[in-house]
Design a protein around this motif. Structure first.
Motif, short mmCIF file in Angstrom:
data_model
loop_
_atom_site.label_atom_id
_atom_site.label_comp_id
_atom_site.label_asym_id
_atom_site.label_seq_id
_atom_site.Cartn_x
_atom_site.Cartn_y
_atom_site.Cartn_z
N SER A 224 7.77 6.25 -2.13
CA SER A 224 6.69 5.32 -2.47
C SER A 224 5.33 5.88 -2.09
CB SER A 224 6.92 3.97 -1.80
OG SER A 224 6.84 4.11 -0.40
N TYR A 225 5.28 7.18 -1.78
CA TYR A 225 4.01 7.83 -1.43
C TYR A 225 4.01 9.15 -2.18
CZ TYR A 225 0.15 9.36 1.56
OH TYR A 225 -1.07 9.77 2.05
N ILE B 81 4.55 12.26 8.10
CA ILE B 81 5.00 10.93 7.70
C ILE B 81 6.49 10.86 7.99
CG2 ILE B 81 5.22 9.31 5.79
CD1 ILE B 81 2.72 10.63 4.57
N LEU C 223 0.83 -1.21 0.00
CA LEU C 223 0.00 0.00 0.00
C LEU C 223 0.86 1.26 0.00
CD1 LEU C 223 -2.85 -0.90 2.54
CD2 LEU C 223 -2.83 -1.16 0.07
N GLY C 224 2.14 1.10 -0.34
CA GLY C 224 3.03 2.25 -0.40
C GLY C 224 3.74 2.49 0.91
N ASP D 251 3.63 4.89 2.96
CA ASP D 251 2.75 5.31 4.03
C ASP D 251 1.35 4.84 3.70
OD1 ASP D 251 2.47 7.16 6.52
OD2 ASP D 251 0.76 7.52 5.22
N PRO D 252 0.88 3.80 4.36
CA PRO D 252 -0.35 3.15 3.92
C PRO D 252 -1.65 3.81 4.39
CG PRO D 252 0.59 1.95 5.76
CD PRO D 252 1.51 3.11 5.49
N VAL D 253 -1.58 4.89 5.16
CA VAL D 253 -2.77 5.39 5.83
C VAL D 253 -3.90 5.74 4.85
CG1 VAL D 253 -3.70 7.25 7.27
CG2 VAL D 253 -1.55 6.15 7.87
N LYS E 254 9.78 5.86 2.33
CA LYS E 254 8.43 6.44 2.35
C LYS E 254 8.32 7.59 1.35
CE LYS E 254 7.31 5.10 7.06
NZ LYS E 254 7.02 5.53 8.42
N GLU F 157 -4.26 4.96 1.65
CA GLU F 157 -4.67 3.79 0.87
C GLU F 157 -5.55 2.88 1.72
OE1 GLU F 157 -3.93 2.79 -2.40
OE2 GLU F 157 -3.18 4.83 -2.66
N THR G 36 0.56 5.03 -4.64
CA THR G 36 1.55 4.00 -4.94
C THR G 36 1.86 3.90 -6.43
OG1 THR G 36 -0.30 2.47 -4.89
CG2 THR G 36 1.11 2.52 -2.96
N ARG H 214 -0.68 15.41 9.15
CA ARG H 214 -0.15 14.11 9.57
C ARG H 214 1.28 14.03 9.06
NH1 ARG H 214 -0.27 9.09 7.28
NH2 ARG H 214 -1.30 9.91 5.44
#
Lengths: 195, 338
Positions: free
Chosen positions: B90-91, B302, A23-24, A26-28, B87, A30, B102, B300
């Motif tokens: 990939s975000y 990251i 989910l990448g 940082d999955p939050v 991170k 997604e 993604t 938020r």
């Protein structure tokens, strides 16, 4: 049984997928999206049961409706919880102001509250006890499915095609059950005149 | 370490994570066979390590085309706790490769990075074309560790490597008519699936365009970035050349730039065209001006560690760069010019 697996296994998959980076980084976002979309799909499936039964004339199909609805509620609850905690970090003043001032959030909250009522009253005993009132309450799913699509539509930034497809699916499913909707409206008016 | 970010602009000495140390520490951690989360936050050892998500993914390493760069280390902002490279890479929002966070990391490796020509034209005495890779190797690159605040209310801290945009533009001798700077991303539907299909690209009219006022472009904080985390940019982060303006929302940081034009009139910008009530030309980070659909008062962050470790922090005016840039907007109604 198959239904339970189908609704539960994607949640198990998450336990693998999130650390594996599916989910990448940082999955939050997604994750929230995945859970919300899952809930919407389950809601549509719930609405598909009756038309399928009518088409196939296979009456045991109706047994699928309650578990599907309950799984929809479970996914919607996880979706809501993920937003409250992972996105907003349980910052309650912020949550309160977001819920009250953002139309998509307010709609989402409303849908989830009604879904909770439907889940609570889904036990067969209550169904019998509540009678017409149960029918009136549970018919609200016709409105909820449209509101859930609207919630999805309002929450996306630019790619509105996907929410529109869900909206079309919902309208088709509702069109298939025009008669049940009419009887629901009738039950509402009966209750209204009694009150 | 993340607490440093919670305390706003005032960060403590002890939170330093320079690039070199950062890399060395990581290799040390790996050599010891530990997850990085367990070192960064010992209290989280155990089950949560499994969800740490800071480690490089095998696929990324195989695909990694990045080259190391030499640069002058950033001593000023090194007090910020960095978002791990894994991170930050990939975000991404890079709708040319799909609208999910993604998709860019999955699809952007199809972008052909070499050769890459940047055209500078418009209100300049010396218009020209730049061979970006050659140019990159001739510059003294600087590391700039900046906060990155997305309009979607999440943020990162990224060590960019780049060159001051103002210094770059001066080489082309902007005329007195140059009031604005317009930027354009590569348009090549064969390489960018989002440009080929509206379904993939989120219904944006490509190419992606952005713009700055000339004084914003000339501000020493504005950079053309060619790298991050010690190496050239991965394609999903806008290789080989992108804009970074740290006091503005991330969407101003246009990626994979092929053209810069100096103009007398304010240029159109992609998100403003798409939803003018939600995204303005200026797009300065402003906790007091909410997005119509969500609050901009907090974000938020990251950072390092588990996905379940939620860091919700206050958003700073001009993303913490008010001392440097607030004067550019003196007398302007920032609710009107959002």
């Amino acid at each position: 049984m198959l239904l339970h697996l189908a609704a539960f296994l994607p949640l198990v998959w998450l336990v693998y997928a999130i650390p594996a980076g599916e989910l990448g980084g940082d999955p939050v976002k997604e994750l929230i999206h995945f859970l919300g979309l899952g809930a919407l799909r389950l809601l549509l499936l719930t609405l598909l049961v009756s038309p399928l039964r009518a088409l196939s004339a296979y009456s045991p199909l109706i047994k699928l409706r309650r578990p599907l609805g309950l799984w929809c509620f479970a996914w919607a609850s996880l979706h809501f919880f993920a937003w409250l905690y992972l996105e907003l970090g349980f910052d309650w003043p912020l949550i309160a102001s977001e819920l009250l001032t953002r139309s998509y959030a307010l709609i989402g909250l409303f849908v989830w509250l009604i879904l909770s009522l439907l889940a609570l009253t889904s036990v067969p005993l209550l169904q019998r006890k509540m009678g017409l009132r149960w029918r009136a309450l549970h018919g609200s799913i016709y409105i909820l499915v449209l509101l859930a699509c609207l919630h999805f539509y309002l929450s996306v930034k630019s790619d509105v095609v996907e929410p529109l497809l869900y909206f079309v699916a919902a309208v088709v499913l509702l069109a298939l059950r025009r008669r049940s909707i009419k009887s629901w409206l009738k039950s509402l008016s009966v209750l209204w005149s009694r009150a | 370490m993340s607490k440093a970010c919670l305390s706003g602009g005032k960060l403590r000495e002890g939170d330093v994570t320079p690039e070199s140390l950062y890399v060395n520490r990581r290799s040390l951690i790996k050599a010891l066979g530990l997850g990085s989360a367990s070192v960064a936050a010992p209290a989280q050892a155990g089950l949560l390590d499994f969800w740490a998500g800071d480690s490089d993914n095998q696929n990324d390493r195989n695909r990694d085309q990045r080259k190391p760069l030499s640069y002058q280390v950033d001593n000023n902002a090194a007090k910020l706790s960095l978002t791990p490279y894994q991170k930050a890479s990939s975000y991404n929002n890079f709708y040319e490769f799909g609208t999910s966070k993604t998709a860019p990391a999955e699809n952007a490796h199809s972008l052909k990075l070499e050769p890459w020509t940047l055209t500078v034209e418009g209100e300049v005495n010396k218009p020209g074309k730049v061979d970006v890779w050659q140019w990159m190797n001739q510059q003294k690159l600087e590391e700039r560790i900046y906060r990155m605040r997305c309009v979607e209310a999440w943020s990162m801290v990224i060590p960019w490597l780049g060159f001051e945009l103002g210094k770059f533009l001066k080489q082309f001798e902007p005329t007195s008519n140059a009031k604005f700077v317009a930027f354009e991303t590569l348009y090549d539907p064969e390489q960018m699936p989002g440009q080929k299909s509206r379904l993939v690209g989120g219904g944006i009219d490509y190419p992606y365009v952005e713009g700055l006022r000339i004084d914003e472009a000339m501000h020493p904080l504005s950079i053309l970035a060619v790298g991050m985390y010690g190496k050239t940019l991965p394609p999903q982060n806008g290789a080989p050349l992108r804009l970074v303006v740290p006091w503005k929302y991330g969407f101003k940081g246009i990626k994979s730039i092929v053209k810069i034009r100096l103009l007398e009139k304010m240029p159109a910008t992609t998100w403003n065209l798409l939803a003018p009530n939600e995204y303005g030309f200026y797009a300065n980070v402003n906790p007091e001006h909410d997005h119509p659909r969500w609050s901009q008062a907090s974000e938020r962050f990251i950072g390092p560690g588990s996905a379940l470790k939620v860091v919700r922090q206050k958003t700073l005016m001009f993303n913490g760069y008010a001392d440097e840039v607030a004067s550019l907007y003196r007398g302007m109604d920032l609710h009107k010019f959002y």
